[in-house]
Enzyme design. Structure first.
Site, PDB file in Angstrom:
ATOM      1  N   HIS A   1       0.976  -1.693   0.403  1.00 12.19           N
ATOM      2  CA  HIS A   1      -0.339  -0.111   0.516  1.00 12.19           C
ATOM      3  C   HIS A   1       0.702   0.841   0.303  1.00 12.19           C
ATOM      4  O   HIS A   1       1.018   1.761   0.681  1.00 12.19           O
ATOM      5  CB  HIS A   1      -0.423  -0.063   0.915  1.00 12.19           C
TER       6      HIS A   1
ATOM      7  N   HIS B   1      -8.875  -0.226   2.847  1.00 14.52           N
ATOM      8  CA  HIS B   1      -7.421  -0.822   1.495  1.00 14.52           C
ATOM      9  C   HIS B   1      -7.566   0.648  -0.014  1.00 14.52           C
ATOM     10  O   HIS B   1      -8.059   0.940  -0.183  1.00 14.52           O
ATOM     11  CB  HIS B   1      -7.680  -1.952   0.449  1.00 14.52           C
TER      12      HIS B   1
END
Length: 592
Positions: free
Chosen positions: A528, A571
């Protein structure tokens, strides 16, 4: 069924499109570098206007029929294949000097072709924090774009019985992106087992964590098409159904080397003329832009293209013989990533079906009575952390700005009580149980820079994991929550023995130092990556404004994860679709 029929009708023409370009195809209104999550949203929305011409330049190929991509249960199958960039970090100083593999998708659809398909957004205060940096973005304004992108498939009665819930007013049902729950969900009353377990831990059921408040546990939706049992990536959602548009052209297996520039007078901002790229044969070609060049190549590629184009820190550029075009020293700085790991057990329950169960915990859930002491420690440490961040940036970062960013993050964690830990329970099967975990809001900052003017040379990528001790505490607290989860009844009745780390390695009541040693030897990147071209004021270390224009340029924009100034607790995928939808409207308005 309609989706499957449409797919079969457009697939042949879609795959042929890149080789059937008209003679004017080297000049477009918009050139989008990167055919991933953000780039394909932009390509779709900009090409809705038949009077605008759009080119997408993608380094990878189509993976429409690649089983490592299409499988809705195949997370990880594509890792290490030719569609995984598999970048290498530098040896991590604060984690045993070991390098990490940093995965990203090299394919039409980008990282949406290899990610975990989780559709979870962010906390309201995290998006509202954008406005604290001067950006005209809030949760309420972005929610409109979350909904615009989303095509939620309402759960069936059986899916609802197995834990699929949502709040209709928080979702979109007509967007291009198909979102839903697995067709074959886990049964055997397992969701009730977890409900009782989490109740004993003091963690509530969350009807819909996509509504901006994530604390609690839930059976989350995915970017998958339950009717077809397929992964839903950006290409399936935003490109293939629309690939027949005459004004939308795709260049596959084409790697952009640099932005090219118009001749410039002393009174005008540098204006991009287009891009230079290498095609599949290795020949260098050029595309020209009438309006904008838009970088959507991701946090680990877009800043490198800027640097090779003369946009960045002059000291770095001159080192590799690149003439500085725009002095923007924070290109590639402020890199943030999360760290993750897996807790393992034996199991005496063999469940079938596909469901993952997510628990989100805030600072109080993780640290309990120690929260206020930690609050004070973090607050008092921020000045020293800012000094360290500046030092690790080679003096590039603005100390006052870094301290302000840390203060905002401190407020999100301790005042707004955003969730800081994610614990993901897999249904036990075949004698084993698994609980993945990660810390969501690290303070550590790293950077990424070119190591050569040659685009084929590996970049210098330093996420700087565990640079600051809060991040160690956050991950230790998170894995301890995973252990507590596994050892709370009734779940513990089905997970009899811990196998990783194991009580012989990390005993019950082990101190933080023992946990930290094990974590640093077993962690990995959470993939990420954000903030290497951050959307915030230039004086604070920003690279773009909320119009996505690169500071000091007339027509270069960045629209991808690199513009996010802070991590989100969900996410990235859901937020990137929404942010790109917003950016498309901003760009169209700028050229109206």
């Amino acid at each position: 069924m309609a989706r499957l029929l449409a797919t079969s009708l457009f697939l042949a023409s879609a795959l042929a499109a890149p080789s059937q370009l008209p003679s004017y195809a080297n000049r477009y209104d918009f050139i989008i570098v990167g055919g991933g999550t953000s780039g394909l949203v932009l390509a779709n929305r900009l090409s809705e206007d038949p009077n605008l011409t759009v080119a997408v330049v993608e380094a990878g190929d189509s993976v429409f029929g690649n089983p490592n991509v299409t499988s809705s249960t195949g997370y990880g199958l594509a890792f290490g294949t030719d569609i995984d960039y598999a970048f290498q970090s530098t040896p991590q100083e604060h984690a045993g000097n070991k390098s990490q593999i940093l995965r990203a998708g090299k394919a039409l659809g980008g990282t949406s072709t290899i990610n975990g398909m989780v559709y979870l957004r962010a906390e309201t205060s995290q998006i509202d924090a954008f406005a604290k940096l001067g950006n005209n973005i809030s949760w309420d304004s972005l929610l409109l774009y979350y909904k615009k992108a989303e095509g939620l498939q309402r759960p069936t009665e059986i899916q609802s019985q197995l834990g699929a819930t949502y709040e209709a007013n928080q979702h979109g049902f007509e967007g291009p992106l198909t979102v839903g729950w697995p067709t074959e969900m886990v049964g055997n009353n397992f969701s009730q087992t977890l409900n009782t377990t989490y109740a004993a831990m003091g963690l509530p059921w969350n009807e819909d964590p996509n509504g901006g408040h994530m604390r609690g546990w839930n059976v989350y939706p995915q970017t998958s098409d339950p009717s077809a049992n397929l992964r839903e990536d950006a290409a399936r959602a935003y490109y293939f159904p629309f690939s027949g548009r005459a004004n939308l052209h795709l260049y596959l297996n084409s790697s952009v080397q640099r932005i090219t520039w118009e001749a410039q007078s002393n009174t005008t901002l540098p204006s991009a003329s287009g891009v230079a790229y290498k095609d599949a044969s290795g020949a260098e070609e050029q595309l020209l832009a009438n309006k904008d060049v838009i970088l959507s190549a991701g946090s680990l590629v877009s800043p490198l293209i800027l640097e090779r184009s003369g946009v960045g820190n002059p000291a770095i550029l001159k080192q590799f013989g690149i003439e500085p075009k725009i002095d923007l020293p924070n290109v590639g700085e402020n890199l943030q990533d999360q760290t993750t790991g897996s807790y393992g057990t034996t199991a005496n329950l063999n469940l079938t079906g596909t469901s993952d169960y997510v628990a989100y915990l805030n600072i109080h859930d993780i640290f309990g009575d120690d929260t206020e002491q930690l609050r004070e420690h973090v607050q008092s440490s921020i000045p020293a952390w800012a000094d360290e961040a500046v030092a690790d940036s080679g003096g590039t970062a603005n100390r006052t700005a870094i301290q302000q960013l840390f203060e905002i993050q401190h407020s999100m964690i301790f005042d707004d009580e955003v969730v800081i830990s994610e614990v993901l329970v897999k249904a036990p099967s075949e004698g084993s149980g698994s609980i993945s975990y990660w810390g969501l809001m690290p303070f550590s900052r790293g950077n990424i820079h070119i190591s050569s003017a040659n685009a084929s040379a590996p970049a210098y990528i330093n996420p700087n994991y565990f640079q600051l001790d809060y991040d160690v505490s956050q991950l230790v607290g998170t894995v301890k929550a995973a252990r507590r989860n596994a050892n709370t009844a009734p779940l513990k009745n089905f997970l009899p023995t811990e196998t990783s780390p194991g009580l012989d390695v990390v005993p019950a009541n082990a101190p933080k130092e023992v946990w930290a040693e094990w974590l640093k030897s077993t962690y990995r990147s959470n993939f990420h990556y954000i903030s290497t071209a951050a959307m915030m004021p230039k004086e604070m270390g920003g690279v773009v404004g909320d119009d996505h224009l690169v500071y000091g340029s007339a027509n270069v924009r960045v629209v991808d994860a690199s513009v996010l100034p802070f991590q989100v607790s969900g996410h990235l995928t859901a937020t990137l679709y929404a942010l790109a939808e917003r950016a498309a409207d901003v760009i169209k308005a700028a050229h109206a």
